[in-house]
Every structure is written in C-alpha cells, then in structure tokens.
Design a protein around this motif. Structure first.
Motif, mmCIF file in Angstrom:
data_model
loop_
_atom_site.group_PDB
_atom_site.id
_atom_site.type_symbol
_atom_site.label_atom_id
_atom_site.label_comp_id
_atom_site.label_asym_id
_atom_site.label_seq_id
_atom_site.Cartn_x
_atom_site.Cartn_y
_atom_site.Cartn_z
ATOM 1 N N ASN A 3 -6.183 -31.306 -87.210
ATOM 2 C CA ASN A 3 -7.458 -30.763 -86.747
ATOM 3 C C ASN A 3 -7.435 -30.573 -85.230
ATOM 4 O O ASN A 3 -6.423 -30.843 -84.578
ATOM 5 C CB ASN A 3 -8.632 -31.662 -87.186
ATOM 6 N N PHE A 4 -8.536 -30.094 -84.689
ATOM 7 C CA PHE A 4 -8.560 -29.814 -83.252
ATOM 8 C C PHE A 4 -8.319 -31.070 -82.437
ATOM 9 O O PHE A 4 -7.608 -31.050 -81.424
ATOM 10 C CB PHE A 4 -9.896 -29.191 -82.835
ATOM 11 N N ASP A 5 -8.910 -32.188 -82.835
ATOM 12 C CA ASP A 5 -8.720 -33.421 -82.070
ATOM 13 C C ASP A 5 -7.249 -33.808 -82.006
ATOM 14 O O ASP A 5 -6.779 -34.339 -80.994
ATOM 15 C CB ASP A 5 -9.546 -34.556 -82.678
ATOM 16 N N ASP A 6 -6.498 -33.554 -83.091
ATOM 17 C CA ASP A 6 -5.056 -33.820 -83.066
ATOM 18 C C ASP A 6 -4.377 -32.944 -82.011
ATOM 19 O O ASP A 6 -3.524 -33.420 -81.247
ATOM 20 C CB ASP A 6 -4.437 -33.535 -84.433
ATOM 21 N N CYS A 7 -4.749 -31.671 -81.979
ATOM 22 C CA CYS A 7 -4.168 -30.748 -80.990
ATOM 23 C C CYS A 7 -4.521 -31.177 -79.573
ATOM 24 O O CYS A 7 -3.678 -31.188 -78.668
ATOM 25 C CB CYS A 7 -4.657 -29.326 -81.247
ATOM 26 N N GLN A 8 -5.779 -31.529 -79.372
ATOM 27 C CA GLN A 8 -6.236 -31.923 -78.041
ATOM 28 C C GLN A 8 -5.539 -33.196 -77.578
ATOM 29 O O GLN A 8 -5.172 -33.329 -76.403
ATOM 30 C CB GLN A 8 -7.760 -32.119 -78.064
ATOM 31 N N LYS A 9 -5.331 -34.133 -78.504
ATOM 32 C CA LYS A 9 -4.632 -35.376 -78.154
ATOM 33 C C LYS A 9 -3.206 -35.085 -77.712
ATOM 34 O O LYS A 9 -2.690 -35.688 -76.760
ATOM 35 C CB LYS A 9 -4.642 -36.328 -79.343
ATOM 36 N N GLN A 30 -16.123 -40.545 -85.717
ATOM 37 C CA GLN A 30 -16.146 -40.544 -87.162
ATOM 38 C C GLN A 30 -15.182 -39.465 -87.657
ATOM 39 O O GLN A 30 -14.727 -38.630 -86.884
ATOM 40 C CB GLN A 30 -17.573 -40.287 -87.677
ATOM 41 N N PRO A 31 -14.833 -39.473 -88.943
ATOM 42 C CA PRO A 31 -13.919 -38.456 -89.449
ATOM 43 C C PRO A 31 -14.457 -37.046 -89.200
ATOM 44 O O PRO A 31 -15.647 -36.781 -89.337
ATOM 45 C CB PRO A 31 -13.844 -38.766 -90.945
ATOM 46 N N LEU A 32 -13.553 -36.150 -88.816
ATOM 47 C CA LEU A 32 -13.922 -34.767 -88.523
ATOM 48 C C LEU A 32 -14.070 -33.982 -89.823
ATOM 49 O O LEU A 32 -13.258 -34.106 -90.727
ATOM 50 C CB LEU A 32 -12.841 -34.129 -87.654
ATOM 51 N N GLU A 33 -15.136 -33.180 -89.911
ATOM 52 C CA GLU A 33 -15.396 -32.390 -91.112
ATOM 53 C C GLU A 33 -15.400 -30.898 -90.759
ATOM 54 O O GLU A 33 -16.003 -30.499 -89.767
ATOM 55 C CB GLU A 33 -16.748 -32.762 -91.711
ATOM 56 N N LEU A 69 -19.013 -24.303 -90.900
ATOM 57 C CA LEU A 69 -19.098 -22.862 -90.649
ATOM 58 C C LEU A 69 -19.064 -22.537 -89.159
ATOM 59 O O LEU A 69 -18.980 -21.360 -88.787
ATOM 60 C CB LEU A 69 -20.383 -22.293 -91.264
ATOM 61 N N SER A 70 -19.131 -23.544 -88.324
ATOM 62 C CA SER A 70 -19.085 -23.356 -86.865
ATOM 63 C C SER A 70 -17.855 -24.082 -86.319
ATOM 64 O O SER A 70 -17.982 -25.106 -85.639
ATOM 65 C CB SER A 70 -20.371 -23.884 -86.214
ATOM 66 N N PRO A 71 -16.654 -23.567 -86.596
ATOM 67 C CA PRO A 71 -15.426 -24.324 -86.340
ATOM 68 C C PRO A 71 -15.147 -24.615 -84.875
ATOM 69 O O PRO A 71 -14.438 -25.576 -84.563
ATOM 70 C CB PRO A 71 -14.327 -23.433 -86.942
ATOM 71 N N SER A 72 -15.684 -23.816 -83.970
ATOM 72 C CA SER A 72 -15.427 -24.070 -82.551
ATOM 73 C C SER A 72 -16.073 -25.365 -82.077
ATOM 74 O O SER A 72 -15.747 -25.852 -80.984
ATOM 75 C CB SER A 72 -15.930 -22.890 -81.704
ATOM 76 N N MET A 73 -16.976 -25.919 -82.872
ATOM 77 C CA MET A 73 -17.598 -27.201 -82.530
ATOM 78 C C MET A 73 -17.121 -28.318 -83.448
ATOM 79 O O MET A 73 -17.716 -29.393 -83.452
ATOM 80 C CB MET A 73 -19.121 -27.074 -82.567
ATOM 81 N N ASP A 74 -16.068 -28.073 -84.209
ATOM 82 C CA ASP A 74 -15.509 -29.136 -85.047
ATOM 83 C C ASP A 74 -14.619 -30.018 -84.186
ATOM 84 O O ASP A 74 -13.387 -29.968 -84.220
ATOM 85 C CB ASP A 74 -14.740 -28.532 -86.224
ATOM 86 N N ILE A 75 -15.284 -30.840 -83.392
ATOM 87 C CA ILE A 75 -14.647 -31.692 -82.386
ATOM 88 C C ILE A 75 -15.310 -33.057 -82.435
ATOM 89 O O ILE A 75 -16.537 -33.157 -82.509
ATOM 90 C CB ILE A 75 -14.811 -31.078 -80.972
ATOM 91 N N ASN A 90 1.962 -32.019 -87.763
ATOM 92 C CA ASN A 90 1.123 -32.728 -86.805
ATOM 93 C C ASN A 90 1.943 -33.866 -86.179
ATOM 94 O O ASN A 90 1.739 -35.043 -86.447
ATOM 95 C CB ASN A 90 -0.121 -33.270 -87.525
ATOM 96 N N ASP A 91 2.898 -33.446 -85.344
ATOM 97 C CA ASP A 91 3.857 -34.393 -84.777
ATOM 98 C C ASP A 91 4.138 -33.996 -83.329
ATOM 99 O O ASP A 91 4.623 -32.883 -83.061
ATOM 100 C CB ASP A 91 5.152 -34.377 -85.593
ATOM 101 N N LEU A 92 3.844 -34.879 -82.403
ATOM 102 C CA LEU A 92 3.976 -34.577 -80.984
ATOM 103 C C LEU A 92 5.413 -34.212 -80.621
ATOM 104 O O LEU A 92 5.649 -33.278 -79.852
ATOM 105 C CB LEU A 92 3.507 -35.767 -80.146
#
Length: 467
Positions: free
Chosen positions: A193-199, A299-302, A305-311, A450-452
């Motif tokens: 997910n986005f948080d994985d990318c951002q991390k 909390q777990p990311l879900e 319909l507004s994926p740019s805010m799925d953070i 999903n592997d750095l």
C-alpha cells in the motif's frame, strides 16, 4: 531565510540545500526558522494580480537568499502560464458563501501540479548551476507521481523513480505515470500500500549507501519544503478573490498526508485571515481521530473510492506537531517514536490550541457518492471523490455560515470514473483533449515485491551513471 528540522538535531540550511535534501539528517522535516508576515495593506495591494505575480510575491521571501529574484520570477511565470485556465485556480460557487477552488487545471489534473511543475524548474536551475546529477525518489497514492514525472521529465540532471501501490491507484492515475516515456523515468508498482511505499522512501533517504557515492536522492513528496511553499499561494488567491484580507475565509481540505492543509495553516501564520481549517478525510481517518478526539493511532489501511487519501502515516503532520510543542524537536521525536507502536495523545492544552483553528470529518464511500450526487443534482457540477469529501466535511463542520467556505478541489473527476459511476449521476466524466488518447498510449512500468532491497537494487542498477 534558514530552515530547521522538526527533530531538532540537523543543521540549519538555506533554501537551495533544503530543496535538494528533502528529509533532514536527523529524520525530521525542514520548516522555516521564521515565517514572513504580510500586512493587510500589503495583501490589499495584491488584489487583481495574475496568479503568477501573486505567487512570486508570496514565495519570494522563502527563496531570495538562494535564487536571484529575476530567475525565480521567470520560473513562476512559466509554471502557471502552462495551466489550462486563465485564472489558474478558478472559484466555482455551489451555494451561498460555499465555493470550490479548482486546483486541477494543470497538466496532470490534480493540485500537485501547483508545486511539482515549479519544483522541476527549481531543480533544473540549481542542478545546472552545481553541475550535479541526482536521483528523484518518490512515493505516490495516485497524483504526486504523475505530477512529479510531468514536472521533472525534461530535467537533464535527474533520474526519476516513482513508487506506487500496485493495483491501488485509479487506471487514469496509473496511465498518467506509466505512459510518459523517457530513459530517465522509472515507474515501480510495489505489491503493497502507499504507506509501504512511503516507508521505503523515508528509509532510503536515511541511508543512501545503496546508490554509491556518485549521486544522492532528492525528494518530490511533500516532505520537500518547496512543495508546501507553493501550496501556500492559493489560499491567498482565494482570499483576495472573495473579499480578503478584509474578511476572513474558511477552508475545507481533502487530505491524507496533511501537506495541503498545513500550507493553509502557514498562510494564516503569515497574516492571512483564516477562520477555520477543516481536515476532510475518508475512512482511513487517523487525522480525524486526532483532531476530534486527541488520539493518534495507526490502524490497518483500507482501500476506498478516494485512493489519494488512503494513507495512515501522515508525514506532514509532524510539522504541525513541531509548532504545537513549542518547536521542541526532541519532544516531537519522542512522541512519534511512541506512535509507531501505541496510541498517543498530546497534552490537552496543546490539543485545544489546535482545535481553535482545526475541525475534521471522515466520510465513507457511501457518503462520498451521496455528496457527488447531491451536488450534481443541485448544480450540474461534477465532483471527484476527494473534493466530494471536502464538500461533505465542510457542510458537517462549518462554524459560521456568514464566513465564506472554500473547499479545495483537488482533482478532476475524470481521474476517478468508477466513483462517479457509483454515485449514479448518469454522466461520464471525460478527459481534457490533451489526455484524450491516454488509454491508447503504451504503458511502461515494473512490478516489484514489497521489499526494500528489491527496490533499492533496481534503482542502483538503472540510474544514469550506475556502474
């Protein structure tokens, strides 16, 4: 103008160095040591200026120690002359004292263009002067990636690596990134997910040894101060168009990473009369839970319909926490370290201070679709799902109906046709003519686990001067 870190241990830097550094060496984010403050008389004198002239005046104090005024003026003019509307950020009225500011008239149809089209020009200017080659690394939940690629693809001195969550952005968002050709452009679809990318981005900035000693990373995410700086301007633009600075305005801001609304907070600190800032978010509501209940808990990311805010990890929120803690970087570090594993709160008086300006609301997909339908039924005006959340939150949280409420229209509805279809308005949004053939263009991207290590190895092999 000097810039300091929100963690308190990195050296203060000038604008040019902050532009190229992104994340501070202590893991914090850079903010100005002091903010410029404009008088009411000064702001009144800006009424009627073209957008680029207003932008030049608002931003110049942040860069003038590093970039010549004439050079900066030319960059700002070129940036906003390329937008598809003469007003650059036109205001559309929905109801009495209720407005949408359209921030999607740039080349990639999202508010990110306001900062990233300028960022590309700033990078080109500084890297040409230094005769330096750098590697852009960014994470996107949908819009940052395409805006960064469009803004920086012509830069001779950069390679661009953009990470997006595989199958978690809209098809239009993905194609806007993956159909841009160029040997220096690399789109990486990460199975996460986005948080994985951002991390991954934050970890890579903290230890850049995987690139060797011939280059360094530069940030295009809103951890880069230049992004925030450019977004301050359109708050002044809206205010001056609607009677400011002699009347106060309120703003509702669809936000997941807190950068766009933090720019509004800074505009107020710089003297712009702002009555209220509404944090508008979807069911990934960590910001709403903090603003409404003083509880900051991941909390777990879900998917929504507004994926740019799925953070769920809101990077720029750290910049506000820095101010709420009296600019005590060590206190911010301690709080955020605890937030990695537990729910945290701040002292009540600090939270109450934030509540004087901020309100918040979280809308689920059903409520989002209802707002799209309601607004179209009343006005024949089509909202994208993020802007719809902003309108819904504005209506839920508005303190004073006599104060104009402006929702930031963050994206064109054609970027999210599935949400518009689910809203049942019976209208299919169409892409502007410069993107009319988007679905016919060839895509190019690489899917990675999903592997750095996998991501860093790919980057080390593919940047321009890789050995």
């Amino acid at each position: 103008m000097r810039y300091i870190s929100t963690r308190g241990d990195a050296p203060a830097l000038a604008f040019e160095d902050v532009l190229l550094t992104g994340l501070a060496s202590d893991g914090g984010l850079y903010v100005p040591e002091t903010l410029p403050r404009f008088t009411l008389e000064e702001m009144r004198s800006w009424r009627g200026l073209p957008y680029h002239e207003l932008a030049y005046r608002v931003m110049l104090p942040f860069v003038e120690d590093s970039i010549a005024a004439d050079d900066f003026h030319a960059m700002v003019r070129e940036t906003y002359e390329a937008f598809a509307h003469q007003a650059v950020a036109p205001l559309v009225q929905l109801d009495t004292n209720e407005w949408v500011m359209e921030l999607f008239r740039g080349p990639t149809l999202a508010f990110k263009d306001f900062a990233l089209q300028l960022l590309g020009r700033l990078l080109d200017h500084v890297l040409e002067k230094r005769q330096q080659h750098m590697v852009i690394m960014g994470a996107t939940s949908g819009d940052t990636g395409s805006a960064a690629i469009e803004g920086c693809r012509r830069c001779e001195h950069v390679d661009i690596f953009i990470l997006h969550p595989h199958e978690r952005v809209s098809e239009v968002q993905r194609r806007q990134m993956t159909t841009v050709t160029g040997d220096n452009i690399h789109n990486l679809a990460v199975r996460g997910n986005f948080d994985d990318c951002q991390k991954m981005v934050k970890t890579s900035f903290a230890d850049q040894s995987f690139l060797g000693d011939k280059t360094q990373l530069v940030a295009v995410n809103s951890i880069n101060w230049a992004r925030i700086m450019a977004q301050i301007v359109y708050y002044f633009h809206a205010s001056l168009a609607l009677g400011g600075p002699d009347r106060s305005l309120s703003f509702s801001v669809p936000t997941g990473n807190f950068g766009d609304i933090f720019a509004g907070y800074l505009a107020r600190q710089m003297g712009l009369p702002i009555n209220q800032l509404v944090v508008a978010t979807n069911r990934n509501d960590i910001l709403h839970r903090f603003i409404s209940r003083n509880r900051y808990e991941k909390q777990p990311l879900e998917p929504t319909l507004s994926p740019s805010m799925d953070i769920m990890v809101s990077s720029n929120f750290e910049r506000l926490l820095f101010d709420l803690h009296g600019r005590d970087g060590h206190a911010v570090r301690s709080l955020l370290e605890r937030a990695q594993s537990e729910a945290v709160a701040i002292e009540d008086y600090r939270w109450q201070s934030a509540r004087e300006l901020f309100d918040s609301a979280a809308l689920d997909d059903e409520a989002t679709c209802r707002i799209i339908s309601d607004v179209y039924g009343a006005n024949e005006y089509l909202l994208d799902p993020h802007t719809a959340i902003g309108v819904g939150a504005a209506r839920e949280c508005r303190r004073d109906p006599s104060v104009p409420m402006v929702t930031l229209g963050t994206a064109h509805p054609a970027k999210f046709p599935d949400a518009v279809e689910q809203a049942g308005v019976g209208v299919e949004p169409t892409l502007p003519k410069h993107l009319a053939d988007l679905f016919e263009r060839e895509e190019r991207y690489t899917v990675l686990d999903n592997d750095l290590t996998d991501v860093q190895n790919f980057m080390a092999r593919h940047w321009k001067y890789a050995s």
